[in-house]
Write an enzyme that holds these catalytic residues in place. Structure first.
Site, mmCIF file in Angstrom:
data_model
loop_
_atom_site.group_PDB
_atom_site.id
_atom_site.type_symbol
_atom_site.label_atom_id
_atom_site.label_comp_id
_atom_site.label_asym_id
_atom_site.label_seq_id
_atom_site.Cartn_x
_atom_site.Cartn_y
_atom_site.Cartn_z
ATOM 1 N N ASP A 132 29.189 6.697 6.467
ATOM 2 C CA ASP A 132 27.858 6.296 6.016
ATOM 3 C C ASP A 132 26.935 7.515 6.141
ATOM 4 O O ASP A 132 26.708 8.005 7.244
ATOM 5 C CB ASP A 132 27.377 5.143 6.917
ATOM 6 C CG ASP A 132 25.973 4.673 6.580
ATOM 7 O OD1 ASP A 132 25.256 5.341 5.816
ATOM 8 O OD2 ASP A 132 25.592 3.611 7.115
ATOM 9 N N GLY A 163 22.375 0.670 -3.536
ATOM 10 C CA GLY A 163 23.386 1.650 -3.138
ATOM 11 C C GLY A 163 22.936 2.569 -2.025
ATOM 12 O O GLY A 163 22.247 2.161 -1.087
ATOM 13 N N VAL A 164 23.304 3.833 -2.160
ATOM 14 C CA VAL A 164 22.992 4.798 -1.106
ATOM 15 C C VAL A 164 21.474 5.044 -1.019
ATOM 16 O O VAL A 164 20.933 5.274 0.059
ATOM 17 C CB VAL A 164 23.812 6.098 -1.305
ATOM 18 C CG1 VAL A 164 23.354 6.917 -2.482
ATOM 19 C CG2 VAL A 164 23.826 6.933 -0.043
ATOM 20 N N ASP A 165 20.806 4.961 -2.159
ATOM 21 C CA ASP A 165 19.344 5.126 -2.222
ATOM 22 C C ASP A 165 18.663 4.066 -1.332
ATOM 23 O O ASP A 165 17.810 4.383 -0.487
ATOM 24 C CB ASP A 165 18.914 4.970 -3.688
ATOM 25 C CG ASP A 165 17.512 5.459 -3.982
ATOM 26 O OD1 ASP A 165 16.880 6.044 -3.078
ATOM 27 O OD2 ASP A 165 17.048 5.247 -5.122
ATOM 28 N N TYR A 171 25.875 3.964 -11.531
ATOM 29 C CA TYR A 171 25.829 4.794 -12.742
ATOM 30 C C TYR A 171 27.195 4.955 -13.418
ATOM 31 O O TYR A 171 27.287 5.543 -14.503
ATOM 32 C CB TYR A 171 25.189 6.148 -12.445
ATOM 33 C CG TYR A 171 23.659 6.098 -12.368
ATOM 34 C CD1 TYR A 171 22.957 4.909 -12.566
ATOM 35 C CD2 TYR A 171 22.916 7.252 -12.125
ATOM 36 C CE1 TYR A 171 21.571 4.862 -12.503
ATOM 37 C CE2 TYR A 171 21.524 7.216 -12.065
ATOM 38 C CZ TYR A 171 20.857 6.025 -12.253
ATOM 39 O OH TYR A 171 19.484 5.992 -12.198
HETATM 40 N N1 AR6 Z 1 26.674 6.346 2.577
HETATM 41 C C1 AR6 Z 1 27.406 7.070 1.703
HETATM 42 N N2 AR6 Z 1 27.686 6.670 0.452
HETATM 43 C C2 AR6 Z 1 27.220 5.466 0.080
HETATM 44 C C3 AR6 Z 1 26.436 4.639 0.924
HETATM 45 C C4 AR6 Z 1 26.165 5.134 2.223
HETATM 46 N N3 AR6 Z 1 25.445 4.434 3.102
HETATM 47 N N4 AR6 Z 1 26.127 3.501 0.249
HETATM 48 C C5 AR6 Z 1 26.690 3.589 -0.968
HETATM 49 N N5 AR6 Z 1 27.352 4.774 -1.080
HETATM 50 P P1 AR6 Z 1 25.104 4.508 -5.974
HETATM 51 P P2 AR6 Z 1 24.609 6.128 -8.391
HETATM 52 C C6 AR6 Z 1 28.137 5.319 -2.202
HETATM 53 O O1 AR6 Z 1 25.230 3.272 -6.775
HETATM 54 O O2 AR6 Z 1 25.887 5.672 -8.988
HETATM 55 C C7 AR6 Z 1 20.542 3.291 -7.053
HETATM 56 O O3 AR6 Z 1 20.022 2.007 -7.253
HETATM 57 C C8 AR6 Z 1 28.658 4.339 -3.236
HETATM 58 O O4 AR6 Z 1 29.813 3.683 -2.737
HETATM 59 O O5 AR6 Z 1 24.336 4.471 -4.705
HETATM 60 O O6 AR6 Z 1 24.256 7.577 -8.446
HETATM 61 C C9 AR6 Z 1 19.562 4.403 -7.437
HETATM 62 O O7 AR6 Z 1 18.221 4.040 -7.204
HETATM 63 C C10 AR6 Z 1 28.989 5.286 -4.370
HETATM 64 O O8 AR6 Z 1 30.276 5.867 -4.146
HETATM 65 O O9 AR6 Z 1 24.448 5.717 -6.836
HETATM 66 C C11 AR6 Z 1 19.839 4.574 -8.896
HETATM 67 O O10 AR6 Z 1 19.130 3.641 -9.674
HETATM 68 C C12 AR6 Z 1 27.942 6.387 -4.243
HETATM 69 O O11 AR6 Z 1 27.327 6.177 -2.960
HETATM 70 C C13 AR6 Z 1 21.322 4.308 -9.008
HETATM 71 O O12 AR6 Z 1 21.653 3.468 -7.910
HETATM 72 C C14 AR6 Z 1 26.858 6.368 -5.295
HETATM 73 O O13 AR6 Z 1 26.578 5.022 -5.668
HETATM 74 C C15 AR6 Z 1 22.131 5.563 -8.866
HETATM 75 O O14 AR6 Z 1 23.473 5.268 -9.102
#
Ligand code: AR6
Length: 172
Positions: A14, A36-38, A125
């Site tokens: 994480d 997600g991570v955001d 995404y």
């Molecule tokens: N630590 C590390 N990685 C993580 C965590 C964490 N705590 N949580 C999720 N991931 P995403 P995107 C991973 O969807 O595709 C948001 O709503 C997850 O498993 O977070 O770039 C933004 O505001 C995946 O492998 O980002 C944008 O609108 C990776 O992080 C949109 O999502 C990225 O998944 C961006 O989409």
């Protein structure tokens, strides 16, 4: 588990828990938070992060912006906006490379020596994970050569599917 060379490591975990100087956020162009991570980063950092992002006023896809980390273990958050996957013919690969390159450049400008990236664009995404992992590993390797003051980069994988793809990309 963990794969690493001197300056580049692939780890499962994480990103909000990482005790590095800067963590990278996979944001959207508004910089006003999301899922997600955001979402996870904003939850741990606290409301001041949203305030700081609001003042920046957005970020185009492929670029990066920096804020403090507030309540996070990391001192800084580098916000970058990955491309939405549209089938591969819309410049997605170049934009994803730009995310990694611009984040590394911004870290170097701010004298940041250690940083951690999530798998940008690999969640909501929809970027194919194998291709994204390859771009992440290659672009970070190139940027480490370009920015010798950066001592360590962690590529943080959330879950085994992502970790396996990164492990493959790392050994290529
Ligand atoms: N630590 C590390 N990685 C993580 C965590 C964490 N705590 N949580 C999720 N991931 P995403 P995107 C991973 O969807 O595709 C948001 O709503 C997850 O498993 O977070 O770039 C933004 O505001 C995946 O492998 O980002 C944008 O609108 C990776 O992080 C949109 O999502 C990225 O998944 C961006 O989409």
């Amino acid at each position: 588990m963990r794969f690493s060379s001197d300056r580049l490591a692939v780890v499962e975990g994480d990103i909000t828990l990482m005790a590095v100087e800067a963590i990278v956020n996979a944001a959207n162009e508004s910089l006003l938070g999301g899922g997600g991570v955001d979402g996870a980063i904003h939850r741990v950092a606290g409301a001041q992060l949203l305030e700081a992002c609001r003042k920046i006023g957005g970020c185009p896809t492929g670029e990066a912006r920096i804020t403090p980390g507030f309540n996070l273990p990391a001192k800084w958050v580098i916000h970058t906006v990955g491309p939405v996957w549209r089938g591969g013919g819309a410049g997605e690969a170049q934009l994803l490379q730009s995310c990694y390159r611009n984040s590394m450049a911004l870290a170097a400008e701010n004298r940041i020596k250690s940083l951690a990236f999530p798998a940008i664009s690999c969640g909501v995404y929809g970027y194919p994970v194998d291709q994204a992992a390859h771009i992440a590993v290659q672009t970070v390797r190139e940027s480490l050569a370009a920015f010798p003051a950066i001592e360590s980069v962690k590529l943080v994988c959330f879950g085994k599917i992502i970790f396996d793809a990164y492990q493959t990309a790392y050994s290529q």
